[in-house]
Write a protein that holds these residues in place. Structure first.
Motif, PDB file in Angstrom:
ATOM      1  N   GLY A   2       0.994  -1.213   0.026  1.00 23.82           N
ATOM      2  CA  GLY A   2      -0.048  -0.100   0.129  1.00 23.82           C
ATOM      3  C   GLY A   2       1.214   1.296  -0.215  1.00 23.82           C
ATOM      4  O   GLY A   2       2.162   1.591   0.182  1.00 23.82           O
ATOM      5  N   ARG A   3       0.405   2.414   0.161  1.00 24.59           N
ATOM      6  CA  ARG A   3       0.337   3.856  -0.488  1.00 24.59           C
ATOM      7  C   ARG A   3       1.608   4.546   1.567  1.00 24.59           C
ATOM      8  O   ARG A   3       0.256   3.865   1.994  1.00 24.59           O
ATOM      9  CB  ARG A   3      -0.226   4.554  -0.260  1.00 24.59           C
ATOM     10  N   SER A   4       2.135   4.639   1.238  1.00 26.78           N
ATOM     11  CA  SER A   4       2.971   5.222   3.137  1.00 26.78           C
ATOM     12  C   SER A   4       2.492   6.366   2.972  1.00 26.78           C
ATOM     13  O   SER A   4       1.152   6.851   2.030  1.00 26.78           O
ATOM     14  CB  SER A   4       4.093   5.683   2.267  1.00 26.78           C
ATOM     15  N   PRO A   5       1.604   6.384   4.050  1.00 32.08           N
ATOM     16  CA  PRO A   5       0.723   7.275   4.862  1.00 32.08           C
ATOM     17  C   PRO A   5       1.324   8.859   4.572  1.00 32.08           C
ATOM     18  O   PRO A   5       3.014   8.994   4.768  1.00 32.08           O
ATOM     19  CB  PRO A   5       0.438   7.553   6.453  1.00 32.08           C
ATOM     20  N   CYS A   6       0.135   9.575   4.667  1.00 35.06           N
ATOM     21  CA  CYS A   6       0.932  11.283   3.642  1.00 35.06           C
ATOM     22  C   CYS A   6       1.707  11.692   5.105  1.00 35.06           C
ATOM     23  O   CYS A   6       2.324  12.676   4.588  1.00 35.06           O
ATOM     24  CB  CYS A   6      -0.162  12.403   3.667  1.00 35.06           C
ATOM     25  N   CYS A   7       1.425  11.917   6.333  1.00 36.17           N
ATOM     26  CA  CYS A   7       2.246  11.709   7.511  1.00 36.17           C
ATOM     27  C   CYS A   7       2.759  11.188   8.470  1.00 36.17           C
ATOM     28  O   CYS A   7       2.517   9.764   8.565  1.00 36.17           O
ATOM     29  CB  CYS A   7       2.356  12.937   7.839  1.00 36.17           C
ATOM     30  N   SER A   8       3.862  10.905   9.085  1.00 33.64           N
ATOM     31  CA  SER A   8       3.461  10.062  10.146  1.00 33.64           C
ATOM     32  C   SER A   8       2.222  10.223  11.702  1.00 33.64           C
ATOM     33  O   SER A   8       1.677  11.358  11.983  1.00 33.64           O
ATOM     34  CB  SER A   8       4.906  10.211  11.122  1.00 33.64           C
ATOM     35  N   LYS A   9       2.104   9.011  11.537  1.00 33.54           N
ATOM     36  CA  LYS A   9       0.565   9.502  12.729  1.00 33.54           C
ATOM     37  C   LYS A   9       0.984   9.427  13.966  1.00 33.54           C
ATOM     38  O   LYS A   9       0.401   9.607  14.519  1.00 33.54           O
ATOM     39  CB  LYS A   9      -0.103   8.016  12.178  1.00 33.54           C
ATOM     40  N   GLU A  10       2.104   9.050  13.923  1.00 31.26           N
ATOM     41  CA  GLU A  10       2.364   8.731  15.585  1.00 31.26           C
ATOM     42  C   GLU A  10       2.788  10.183  16.488  1.00 31.26           C
ATOM     43  O   GLU A  10       2.909  11.510  15.959  1.00 31.26           O
ATOM     44  CB  GLU A  10       4.255   8.241  15.978  1.00 31.26           C
ATOM     45  N   GLY A  11       2.256  10.635  17.335  1.00 27.33           N
ATOM     46  CA  GLY A  11       1.919  11.748  18.150  1.00 27.33           C
ATOM     47  C   GLY A  11       1.351  13.179  17.648  1.00 27.33           C
ATOM     48  O   GLY A  11       1.345  13.379  18.654  1.00 27.33           O
ATOM     49  N   LEU A  12      -0.451  12.056  16.803  1.00 26.35           N
ATOM     50  CA  LEU A  12      -0.175  13.103  16.488  1.00 26.35           C
ATOM     51  C   LEU A  12      -2.062  13.318  16.942  1.00 26.35           C
ATOM     52  O   LEU A  12      -2.128  12.263  17.105  1.00 26.35           O
ATOM     53  CB  LEU A  12      -1.243  13.602  14.940  1.00 26.35           C
ATOM     54  N   ASN A  13      -2.618  14.590  17.057  1.00 23.81           N
ATOM     55  CA  ASN A  13      -3.712  14.369  17.943  1.00 23.81           C
ATOM     56  C   ASN A  13      -5.109  13.526  16.431  1.00 23.81           C
ATOM     57  O   ASN A  13      -4.929  14.184  14.789  1.00 23.81           O
ATOM     58  CB  ASN A  13      -4.986  15.635  17.951  1.00 23.81           C
ATOM     59  N   ARG A  14      -6.014  12.925  16.224  1.00 21.12           N
ATOM     60  CA  ARG A  14      -6.700  12.705  15.965  1.00 21.12           C
ATOM     61  C   ARG A  14      -8.106  12.962  16.567  1.00 21.12           C
ATOM     62  O   ARG A  14      -8.975  13.363  17.785  1.00 21.12           O
ATOM     63  CB  ARG A  14      -6.475  10.986  15.381  1.00 21.12           C
ATOM     64  N   GLY A  15      -9.417  12.651  15.501  1.00 22.52           N
ATOM     65  CA  GLY A  15     -10.764  12.829  15.636  1.00 22.52           C
ATOM     66  C   GLY A  15     -11.134  14.467  15.936  1.00 22.52           C
ATOM     67  O   GLY A  15     -10.238  15.041  14.899  1.00 22.52           O
ATOM     68  N   GLY A  19     -11.420  23.902  20.331  1.00 23.52           N
ATOM     69  CA  GLY A  19     -11.670  25.100  19.773  1.00 23.52           C
ATOM     70  C   GLY A  19      -9.937  26.198  19.497  1.00 23.52           C
ATOM     71  O   GLY A  19     -10.013  27.026  19.030  1.00 23.52           O
ATOM     72  N   HIS A  20      -9.011  25.349  20.544  1.00 19.37           N
ATOM     73  CA  HIS A  20      -7.174  26.366  21.075  1.00 19.37           C
ATOM     74  C   HIS A  20      -6.855  25.678  19.669  1.00 19.37           C
ATOM     75  O   HIS A  20      -6.025  26.536  18.795  1.00 19.37           O
ATOM     76  CB  HIS A  20      -7.079  25.385  21.770  1.00 19.37           C
ATOM     77  N   GLU A  21      -7.586  24.349  19.116  1.00 12.83           N
ATOM     78  CA  GLU A  21      -6.395  23.673  16.963  1.00 12.83           C
ATOM     79  C   GLU A  21      -7.145  24.877  16.272  1.00 12.83           C
ATOM     80  O   GLU A  21      -6.221  25.156  15.646  1.00 12.83           O
ATOM     81  CB  GLU A  21      -6.859  22.875  16.891  1.00 12.83           C
ATOM     82  N   LEU A  46       0.944  22.590  15.006  1.00 15.16           N
ATOM     83  CA  LEU A  46      -0.170  22.089  15.836  1.00 15.16           C
ATOM     84  C   LEU A  46       0.095  20.043  15.714  1.00 15.16           C
ATOM     85  O   LEU A  46       1.086  19.670  14.835  1.00 15.16           O
ATOM     86  CB  LEU A  46      -0.993  21.922  14.326  1.00 15.16           C
ATOM     87  N   LYS A  47      -0.151  19.422  16.654  1.00 15.09           N
ATOM     88  CA  LYS A  47      -0.139  18.302  15.901  1.00 15.09           C
ATOM     89  C   LYS A  47      -1.494  17.490  15.026  1.00 15.09           C
ATOM     90  O   LYS A  47      -2.022  16.887  16.239  1.00 15.09           O
ATOM     91  CB  LYS A  47      -0.330  17.653  17.613  1.00 15.09           C
ATOM     92  N   ARG A  48      -1.284  17.840  14.534  1.00 16.53           N
ATOM     93  CA  ARG A  48      -2.110  16.967  13.609  1.00 16.53           C
ATOM     94  C   ARG A  48      -1.598  16.770  12.406  1.00 16.53           C
ATOM     95  O   ARG A  48      -0.560  17.652  11.940  1.00 16.53           O
ATOM     96  CB  ARG A  48      -3.543  17.868  12.689  1.00 16.53           C
ATOM     97  N   CYS A  49      -2.476  16.083  11.238  1.00 12.16           N
ATOM     98  CA  CYS A  49      -1.881  16.011   9.926  1.00 12.16           C
ATOM     99  C   CYS A  49      -1.714  16.883   9.491  1.00 12.16           C
ATOM    100  O   CYS A  49      -2.578  17.381   8.971  1.00 12.16           O
ATOM    101  CB  CYS A  49      -2.216  14.002   9.711  1.00 12.16           C
ATOM    102  N   GLY A  50      -0.900  17.528   7.819  1.00  6.76           N
ATOM    103  CA  GLY A  50      -1.507  18.219   7.182  1.00  6.76           C
ATOM    104  C   GLY A  50      -2.881  18.790   6.116  1.00  6.76           C
ATOM    105  O   GLY A  50      -2.918  19.257   6.499  1.00  6.76           O
ATOM    106  N   LYS A  51      -2.749  16.813   6.299  1.00  7.86           N
ATOM    107  CA  LYS A  51      -4.215  16.840   5.716  1.00  7.86           C
ATOM    108  C   LYS A  51      -5.152  17.346   6.095  1.00  7.86           C
ATOM    109  O   LYS A  51      -7.061  17.936   5.660  1.00  7.86           O
ATOM    110  CB  LYS A  51      -4.204  15.479   4.978  1.00  7.86           C
ATOM    111  N   SER A  52      -5.314  16.906   7.500  1.00  6.72           N
ATOM    112  CA  SER A  52      -6.553  16.721   8.536  1.00  6.72           C
ATOM    113  C   SER A  52      -6.758  18.587   8.729  1.00  6.72           C
ATOM    114  O   SER A  52      -7.829  18.941   8.989  1.00  6.72           O
ATOM    115  CB  SER A  52      -5.852  16.286  10.269  1.00  6.72           C
ATOM    116  N   CYS A  53      -5.384  19.255   8.278  1.00  6.33           N
ATOM    117  CA  CYS A  53      -5.443  20.799   8.998  1.00  6.33           C
ATOM    118  C   CYS A  53      -6.279  21.750   7.392  1.00  6.33           C
ATOM    119  O   CYS A  53      -6.980  22.436   7.197  1.00  6.33           O
ATOM    120  CB  CYS A  53      -3.889  21.159   8.432  1.00  6.33           C
TER     121      CYS A  53
END
Length: 261
Positions: A2-15, A19-21, A46-53
């Motif tokens: 499969g394709r590698s994820p767009c960024c390392s997911k480790e330590g990133l917030n999900r869901g 409001g702060h973010e 931000l502890k988020r993936c770029g795509k998520s942002c």
DNA sequence: AACAGACTCAACCGCCTGGGG
DNA sequence: CCCCCAGGCGGTTGAGTCTGT
């Protein structure tokens, strides 16, 4: 695998975003502008993936997002555009200022999809009553093929005005014929030159618009010249009448070629 | 009041496309 | 050409909310 994820997911917030973010992201984009999403989280802190942002900004935080329920006008437009474009949510959203593709997709899946299905059973839903035109058989477009990708076109064929001067035909019949021809001869992005050669030069109107989509051509272009040059509708003296003609044309496409564009 | 099922919609996933090297 | 990367897209998921019993 499969394709590698767009960024390392480790330590990133999900869901869900807090409001702060949201505040951090909004302030960052206000100062630095959109783009470079992959590096944005790190630079913004931000502890988020770029795509998520990107998604959060485009679907929720952008200042021009329109909140509130979809109006009946918007609903009708969505249905018509979906009829023409299929599940091209971003294209549809582009015609609805302040609405996002995600919002329209959700709205369709939860409301309109069902409605249209029910409507199709009775053959009355999402059909224009203002421009009823008889069905004109068209082997090229009457297939039940549903395009899932937008098809670009660079040329749209309209018969030369001299073709309209046929004897023993009422003006209305002739108008229908011309419209039918116009629809039949929409030249989808040709992959071989052969099809193109079949068209006589004087019969081809090249709008010289480059690789815009059919939907863009139909919905955006200045229709005034088209109307006047090709006598497809009543003469246009202003943008309003051109716009009315354009809507007639869309209604016609809508009526005759459900799901085929 | 409590529960189950239906519904909504923000967020995620993975694929595709286009541009640059 | 080929490869890589960033961005964009449509489909899907699942937590939260609503509604009916």
């Amino acid at each position: 695998m499969g394709r590698s994820p767009c960024c390392s997911k480790e330590g990133l917030n999900r869901g869900a975003w807090t409001g702060h973010e949201d505040k951090i992201l909004t302030e960052y984009i206000t100062v630095h502008g959109e783009g470079r999403w992959r590096n944005l989280p790190k630079r913004a802190g931000l502890k988020r993936c770029g795509k998520s942002c990107r998604l959060r900004w485009l679907n929720y935080l952008r200042p021009d997002i329109k909140r509130g329920n979809i109006t009946s006008d918007e609903e009708e437009l969505i249905i018509r555009l979906h009829n023409l474009l299929g599940n091209r949510w971003s294209l549809i959203a582009g015609r609805l200022p302040g609405r996002t593709d995600n919002e329209i997709k959700n709205y369709w899946n939860t409301n309109l999809g069902k409605k249209v299905k029910e409507g199709n059973k009775t053959s009355t839903f999402c059909r224009s009553t203002q421009n009823p035109m008889p069905h004109l058989p068209n082997p090229k477009l009457d297939s039940h093929l549903v395009r899932t990708k937008a098809t670009k076109c660079t040329k749209l064929f309209f018969p030369h005005p001299s073709m309209l001067q046929l004897p023993n035909k009422s003006q209305e019949e002739e108008k229908e014929k011309v419209l039918a021809d116009a629809v039949m001869n929409v030249q989808m992005e040709l992959t071989t030159g052969d099809q193109e050669k079949q068209l006589s030069a004087d019969m081809l109107t090249d709008f010289n618009v480059g690789d815009i989509c059919l939907s863009d051509l139909l919905l955006d272009s200045d229709f005034t010249n088209i109307c006047n040059n090709h006598q497809l509708f009543s003469p246009c003296s202003d943008q309003t009448s051109a716009s009315n003609n354009l809507h007639s044309f869309i209604s016609f496409l809508d009526t005759h070629h459900n799901n085929d564009f």
